[in-house]
Design a protein around this motif. Structure first.
Motif, PDB file in Angstrom:
ATOM      1  N   LYS A 142      41.948  44.961  27.393  1.00 29.66           N
ATOM      2  CA  LYS A 142      41.944  44.538  25.986  1.00 29.66           C
ATOM      3  C   LYS A 142      40.536  44.467  25.422  1.00 29.66           C
ATOM      4  CE  LYS A 142      43.885  42.748  22.253  1.00 29.66           C
ATOM      5  NZ  LYS A 142      44.874  43.495  21.443  1.00 29.66           N
ATOM      6  N   CYS A 143      39.592  43.991  26.201  1.00 28.96           N
ATOM      7  CA  CYS A 143      38.230  43.774  25.708  1.00 28.96           C
ATOM      8  C   CYS A 143      37.250  44.845  26.192  1.00 28.96           C
ATOM      9  CB  CYS A 143      37.743  42.384  26.116  1.00 28.96           C
ATOM     10  SG  CYS A 143      38.798  41.044  25.501  1.00 28.96           S
ATOM     11  N   GLY A 144      37.754  45.935  26.770  1.00 28.47           N
ATOM     12  CA  GLY A 144      36.878  47.019  27.198  1.00 28.47           C
ATOM     13  C   GLY A 144      36.072  46.665  28.436  1.00 28.47           C
ATOM     14  N   ALA A 145      35.179  47.583  28.795  1.00 33.08           N
ATOM     15  CA  ALA A 145      34.346  47.398  29.979  1.00 33.08           C
ATOM     16  C   ALA A 145      33.380  46.240  29.781  1.00 33.08           C
ATOM     17  CB  ALA A 145      33.566  48.676  30.271  1.00 33.08           C
ATOM     18  N   PHE A 146      33.315  45.351  30.784  1.00 36.09           N
ATOM     19  CA  PHE A 146      32.417  44.197  30.812  1.00 36.09           C
ATOM     20  C   PHE A 146      32.694  43.194  29.689  1.00 36.09           C
ATOM     21  CE2 PHE A 146      30.070  45.787  34.259  1.00 36.09           C
ATOM     22  CZ  PHE A 146      29.790  47.131  34.045  1.00 36.09           C
ATOM     23  N   GLY A 147      33.879  43.311  29.072  1.00 36.87           N
ATOM     24  CA  GLY A 147      34.317  42.296  28.123  1.00 36.87           C
ATOM     25  C   GLY A 147      35.262  41.339  28.824  1.00 36.87           C
ATOM     26  N   ILE A 148      35.324  40.083  28.365  1.00 36.76           N
ATOM     27  CA  ILE A 148      36.198  39.082  28.977  1.00 36.76           C
ATOM     28  C   ILE A 148      37.169  38.561  27.935  1.00 36.76           C
ATOM     29  CG2 ILE A 148      34.425  37.315  28.594  1.00 36.76           C
ATOM     30  CD1 ILE A 148      35.602  35.774  30.967  1.00 36.76           C
ATOM     31  N   CYS A 149      38.436  38.460  28.317  1.00 36.34           N
ATOM     32  CA  CYS A 149      39.471  37.978  27.406  1.00 36.34           C
ATOM     33  C   CYS A 149      39.842  36.546  27.777  1.00 36.34           C
ATOM     34  CB  CYS A 149      40.698  38.888  27.489  1.00 36.34           C
ATOM     35  SG  CYS A 149      41.851  38.682  26.114  1.00 36.34           S
TER      36      CYS A 149
ATOM     37  N   ALA B 233      30.190  43.443  41.439  1.00 35.39           N
ATOM     38  CA  ALA B 233      30.947  42.189  41.459  1.00 35.39           C
ATOM     39  C   ALA B 233      31.711  42.085  42.765  1.00 35.39           C
ATOM     40  CB  ALA B 233      31.917  42.116  40.275  1.00 35.39           C
ATOM     41  N   TYR B 234      32.042  40.839  43.140  1.00 36.04           N
ATOM     42  CA  TYR B 234      32.878  40.645  44.324  1.00 36.04           C
ATOM     43  C   TYR B 234      33.734  39.395  44.138  1.00 36.04           C
ATOM     44  CZ  TYR B 234      29.865  36.855  46.118  1.00 36.04           C
ATOM     45  OH  TYR B 234      29.182  35.690  46.283  1.00 36.04           O
ATOM     46  N   ALA B 235      34.798  39.332  44.936  1.00 31.08           N
ATOM     47  CA  ALA B 235      35.672  38.151  44.966  1.00 31.08           C
ATOM     48  C   ALA B 235      36.301  38.089  46.346  1.00 31.08           C
ATOM     49  CB  ALA B 235      36.738  38.231  43.883  1.00 31.08           C
ATOM     50  N   TYR B 236      36.934  36.951  46.633  1.00 31.29           N
ATOM     51  CA  TYR B 236      37.550  36.772  47.955  1.00 31.29           C
ATOM     52  C   TYR B 236      38.917  36.137  47.801  1.00 31.29           C
ATOM     53  CZ  TYR B 236      38.372  35.218  52.744  1.00 31.29           C
ATOM     54  OH  TYR B 236      38.925  35.014  53.970  1.00 31.29           O
ATOM     55  N   ASP B 237      39.870  36.656  48.568  1.00 31.86           N
ATOM     56  CA  ASP B 237      41.197  36.056  48.676  1.00 31.86           C
ATOM     57  C   ASP B 237      41.571  36.030  50.142  1.00 31.86           C
ATOM     58  OD1 ASP B 237      44.372  36.746  48.888  1.00 31.86           O
ATOM     59  OD2 ASP B 237      43.963  35.381  47.227  1.00 31.86           O
ATOM     60  N   SER B 238      42.096  34.900  50.587  1.00 28.53           N
ATOM     61  CA  SER B 238      42.353  34.747  52.024  1.00 28.53           C
ATOM     62  C   SER B 238      43.373  35.745  52.545  1.00 28.53           C
ATOM     63  CB  SER B 238      42.833  33.315  52.314  1.00 28.53           C
ATOM     64  OG  SER B 238      44.017  33.022  51.581  1.00 28.53           O
TER      65      SER B 238
ATOM     66  N   TRP C  58      37.704  45.925  20.208  1.00 26.10           N
ATOM     67  CA  TRP C  58      36.864  45.644  21.370  1.00 26.10           C
ATOM     68  C   TRP C  58      36.938  46.728  22.437  1.00 26.10           C
ATOM     69  CZ3 TRP C  58      40.585  41.505  20.185  1.00 26.10           C
ATOM     70  CH2 TRP C  58      40.079  40.582  19.290  1.00 26.10           C
ATOM     71  N   SER C  59      37.597  47.850  22.148  1.00 27.06           N
ATOM     72  CA  SER C  59      37.880  48.844  23.180  1.00 27.06           C
ATOM     73  C   SER C  59      36.615  49.486  23.765  1.00 27.06           C
ATOM     74  CB  SER C  59      38.781  49.954  22.629  1.00 27.06           C
ATOM     75  OG  SER C  59      38.186  50.583  21.504  1.00 27.06           O
ATOM     76  N   SER C  60      35.530  49.527  22.966  1.00 25.91           N
ATOM     77  CA  SER C  60      34.301  50.152  23.470  1.00 25.91           C
ATOM     78  C   SER C  60      33.575  49.284  24.485  1.00 25.91           C
ATOM     79  CB  SER C  60      33.356  50.478  22.307  1.00 25.91           C
ATOM     80  OG  SER C  60      33.012  49.295  21.595  1.00 25.91           O
ATOM     81  N   GLY C  61      33.932  47.991  24.566  1.00 28.18           N
ATOM     82  CA  GLY C  61      33.385  47.117  25.593  1.00 28.18           C
ATOM     83  C   GLY C  61      31.937  46.740  25.381  1.00 28.18           C
ATOM     84  N   CYS C  62      31.275  46.399  26.477  1.00 27.37           N
ATOM     85  CA  CYS C  62      29.923  45.835  26.425  1.00 27.37           C
ATOM     86  C   CYS C  62      28.989  46.574  27.378  1.00 27.37           C
ATOM     87  CB  CYS C  62      29.949  44.348  26.794  1.00 27.37           C
ATOM     88  SG  CYS C  62      31.132  43.361  25.830  1.00 27.37           S
TER      89      CYS C  62
ATOM     90  N   ASP D  42      32.217  50.289  35.918  1.00 29.70           N
ATOM     91  CA  ASP D  42      32.585  49.371  34.845  1.00 29.70           C
ATOM     92  C   ASP D  42      33.615  48.352  35.342  1.00 29.70           C
ATOM     93  OD1 ASP D  42      30.957  50.848  33.256  1.00 29.70           O
ATOM     94  OD2 ASP D  42      32.560  51.898  32.190  1.00 29.70           O
ATOM     95  N   LEU D  43      33.459  47.101  34.896  1.00 30.22           N
ATOM     96  CA  LEU D  43      34.422  46.055  35.209  1.00 30.22           C
ATOM     97  C   LEU D  43      35.451  45.994  34.090  1.00 30.22           C
ATOM     98  CD1 LEU D  43      32.042  43.232  36.504  1.00 30.22           C
ATOM     99  CD2 LEU D  43      33.184  45.042  37.799  1.00 30.22           C
ATOM    100  N   ILE D  44      36.707  46.320  34.432  1.00 36.05           N
ATOM    101  CA  ILE D  44      37.780  46.422  33.450  1.00 36.05           C
ATOM    102  C   ILE D  44      38.812  45.329  33.694  1.00 36.05           C
ATOM    103  CG2 ILE D  44      39.529  47.951  32.444  1.00 36.05           C
ATOM    104  CD1 ILE D  44      36.782  49.031  32.054  1.00 36.05           C
TER     105      ILE D  44
END
Length: 813
Positions: free
Chosen positions: A278-285, A377-382, A312-316, A392-394
């Motif tokens: 919804k908010c494009g690349a590197f945008g946060i909703c 970017a990174y994240a963790y889930d057990s 917001w489709s073009s992002g950041c 790009d972060l989408i």
């Protein structure tokens, strides 16, 4: 008399309701059909099949088929298929299966709601099932599934509207991305994603953290079974089903006995933020804020005008380069501080994570150690382990509950912002004074520079893109190459619109464009953050403009204006080989004949470079992402920015600047900087084995038994078990004898090409002869390079990359 759930079922389950029922048959046979107003009811009175109408439509339906009158018939046809006929006995729909015993065929409505066409044998095998071709409803025991081996998907399809049950725009299915997810598509474009399955829940669904989804079962990451989702509630008094409605919402419907109707509860998609990207690349909703879209910390809108209008489709884009990007850019950011990570809590898992099995504490180190900035970017889930993202972060979304802790890579300067309001005030005041002081000088200098700008641009064009460009180091003069002005390229790509972007390489982004005459082009634009520069740009112009072969991509022109350096190529509609080869869905398109044709085409292109062209060229960066595919999936070798031209009888050269991609680089080149034809032969061997296996060479990088795909192949070869290597897509359906011989021959050739010592490897002319069966007696391959321990180099200046990104390094000039 008792109560039943009545559902009109044929190609699909549709609207369900309660009614009183009496005795009725549950089976259609060759001698027993049902006419409009007649029904069949499952054995225990749970489901009913028949004809129906919708409130605002004059058509009659069985499943999703419109009938103009009430004279429709559902029967078993003479060929043993289930068929719907109109009053003129015209077949409107048929199950269309091969039936060897039509006289004994039956169609039974089971208590599960599944309409099953079978031969009535004791084995109970079905010819066709309504559960395998559903419409908009998902009921208990039905499976939504994706079978990668067979290339088959069972997915829901929305109605066109509430009064038109024909197929609408939306579909819901299971997608085996890097980690399995549930997705909704709108006209085949990704519309919603559930986040990855962690063995217990889809971690991108807020509602899955509640217990209302109890009873759901998901099968994922099991090579013996298709990925699938089904559900069955333990509470039999609950009458619930799920529906993908015409607006793309996946909703739960529960029977309300008091009102005598189905209520609509718990939509999976509740808010705009659930819409993919919804908010494009590197945008946060964030649905709790107004407007709902903003840029991540350290980023700014790519297009401020569109952003202010709510588009917001073009992002950041980043406001400050990462330290690793500045380091790659000739160290221009040295001394600015290291990169760090911004912690963001309760976030939806981003799209397309790469999975790692390492423990939580090492996620940050793994991401940070990717010094070419490939990890952002990174994240963790057990249940999953470490997840990392590149590019790009989408689909960044803030949850009110649940989610994961997401860590975004930022330069230290962005992380330090806000720590001291005094520093910010002082800096702002100082900056204002400086701006006021130098503004007059700036304007004066700008006017002076403007007078000479056009003249300078003409000089640059003449220098780089004319027949007077000069001669390269071996005296090869560049012939005239068409010059395309920057304005024409910008128009063709809609000002390098993000939607036109085809991909990203070491040189920079590549865009799709259309010239005024309708000709489609691919535009490679040198990125300011790229590790490559003028040398690579000129090298590609010099090399590829002199080469013409059906298996080499064609350079159409170039543009150099100011800081812009652009190459224009013929457009390849199927992009690069890796987008097919390593995609669990698209790889089904690559049967063995297509794969063998690709292998042959690449070998002929390399043979031309090494032997048949006017220039002897060593590519130095052959890999799946540098092989493009045309409309018929014919391969064309691309990206000659790293290529080197040999003169006279020169066969080998040394360099202190090692370029290429680890995993594809020969040992003598990676360790000692020596490259030759045999370096390309090694890369070709790796690529050949990837094509046969459908695996990346680096996909086994963390395996304790074998360091790479080469080690895995070598192990299977010695065990006489090479068929375990071959991509299951190639083996299904069963390969014929010719295919099996070709597959065995290709694996043998691949192992000969990746032998550790260059002298043991065949030349490309020998490889082509072996592929064409002109040579039948092959040497026994010796152990490949890089099969045991990770590559560690000290002899040359280089940086290791185990991903698909081209590696470039610099020495002083």
């Amino acid at each position: 008399m008792g109560k039943t759930i009545s559902c009109s079922v044929l190609l699909a389950l549709v609207s369900c309701f309660l009614l009183q029922f009496g005795a009725a048959l549950d089976t259609i046979t060759p001698s027993k059909s049902i006419k409009d107003t007649e029904v069949i009811i499952s054995q225990n009175g749970v489901f009913r099949l028949g004809f129906f109408s919708l409130a605002n439509s004059s058509n009659r339906y069985v499943g999703i088929l419109p009938l103009k009158d009430s004279s429709g018939i559902l029967n078993i046809s003479d060929d043993g298929n289930l068929a719907v006929l109109n009053g003129k006995n015209e077949i409107l729909w048929s199950s269309n299966v091969n039936n060897t015993a039509p006289s004994t065929t039956t169609a039974q409505l089971r208590d599960s709601g599944n309409l099953v066409l079978s031969n009535g044998d004791d084995a109970g095998s079905s010819l066709w099932e309504s559960f395998e071709d559903p419409s908009n409803a998902f009921i208990e025991t039905m499976e939504i599934s994706t079978d990668v081996k067979k290339g088959r998907k069972v997915e829901l399809k929305s109605w066109k509207s509430i009064d038109d049950p024909s197929d609408g725009n939306f579909s819901l299915g299971i997608e085996p991305f890097n980690i399995t997810e549930l997705v909704i598509r709108n006209n085949n474009q990704l519309y919603f994603r559930s986040g990855p399955w962690n063995g217990n829940i889809f971690i991108g669904l807020i509602l899955m953290y509640t217990d209302y989804l109890d009873g759901f079962e998901v099968v994922a990451d099991n090579p013996q079974q298709p990925d699938s989702m089904t559900y069955e509630f333990s509470n039999e008094s609950m009458l619930i089903y799920y529906e993908l409605d015409s607006q793309g919402k996946f909703v739960e419907r529960e029977w309300d006995a008091g009102k005598g109707e189905w209520s609509k509860n718990y939509p999976v998609i509740q808010i705009d933020c659930d819409v993919y990207g919804k908010c494009g690349a590197f945008g946060i909703c964030d649905s709790t804020k107004e407007p709902i879209c903003s840029c991540l910390k350290g980023f700014k809108p790519r297009n401020i005008e569109e952003w202010s209008r709510g588009n917001w489709s073009s992002g950041c884009i980043r406001t400050t380069l990462l330290q690793c990007e500045r380091d790659n850019n000739n160290g221009s950011g040295a001394g600015q501080g290291d990169d760090g990570f911004l912690e963001m809590k309760m976030m939806k898992v981003l799209a397309f994570p790469a999975r790692s099995s390492i423990i939580n504490g090492d996620c940050k180190d793994q991401c940070m150690n990717m010094k070419n900035c490939s990890c952002v970017a990174y994240a963790y889930d057990s249940g999953i382990g470490c997840m990392v993202w590149s590019g790009d972060l989408i689909d960044v979304q803030k949850f009110s509950t649940g989610g994961v802790d997401l860590y975004i890579r930022l330069p230290s300067s962005e992380l330090d912002k806000g720590k001291s309001s005094k520093i910010i005030v002082i800096t702002t005041v100082t900056a204002g004074i400086v701006v006021i002081t130098i503004s007059a000088l700036f304007l004066w200098r700008r006017m002076a520079k403007h007078k000479g700008r056009n003249k300078k641009r003409k000089q640059i064009k003449h220098q780089f893109c004319s027949e007077n460009i000069g001669e390269n180091s071996i005296g090869v003069k560049l012939q005239q190459l068409p010059i395309i002005n920057f304005e024409e390229i910008a128009t063709a790509t809609n000002n390098f619109n993000h939607a036109k972007k085809l991909g990203q390489g070491g040189f920079g982004p590549v865009y799709r464009g259309t010239l005024d005459d309708g000709k489609e082009i691919a535009v490679k634009r040198l990125s300011k953050a790229s590790g490559q520069g003028l040398e690579e740009f000129m090298n590609e112009v010099v090399v590829i403009s002199k080469l013409q072969h059906r298996n080499l991509v064609r350079l159409l022109g170039c543009c150099v204006e100011g800081e812009e350096k652009i190459l224009v190529y013929e457009y390849m509609p199927n992009k690069s080989l890796d987008t097919f080869l390593f995609d669990p869905i698209k790889q089904n398109i690559l049967d063995w004949r297509k794969r063998f044709n690709i292998i042959e085409g690449i070998s002929r292109g390399l043979l031309y470079l090494h032997k048949d062209s006017r220039l002897k060229v060593i590519h130095r960066d052959l890999k799946a992402s540098n092989v493009l595919l045309d409309q018929e999936l014919n391969p064309k070798i691309a990206d000659f920015g790293m290529a080197r031209i040999f003169g006279g009888d020169e066969n080998q050269a040394n360099t202190k600047r090692v370029v290429g991609t680890y995993g594809y680089m020969s040992p003598e080149y990676a360790i000692q900087g020596q490259f030759s034809e045999k370096s390309d032969v090694f890369s070709f061997g790796v690529l050949l084995l990837e094509i046969v296996s459908g695996r990346k060479n680096t996909s086994l990088f963390n395996n304790q038994d074998y360091f790479s795909l080469l080690g895995y192949v070598w192990k299977l070869w010695n065990e006489g078990n090479i068929w375990s290597l071959v991509d299951k897509v190639v083996l299904e359906p069963k390969s014929n004898l010719k295919n099996e011989k070709e597959i065995r021959r290709c694996i043998h050739i691949g192992l000969l090409c990746v032998q550790e010592y260059a002298t043991d490897r065949p030349t490309m002319s020998t490889v082509v002869s072996m592929l064409n069966s002109e040579i039948s007696n092959f040497n026994t391959p010796k152990q490949p390079a890089f099969t045991q321990t990770p590559l560690i180099t000290h002899d040359v200046q280089n940086r290791a990359s185990v991903n698909g990104v081209t590696l470039t390094d610099f020495d002083g000039r």
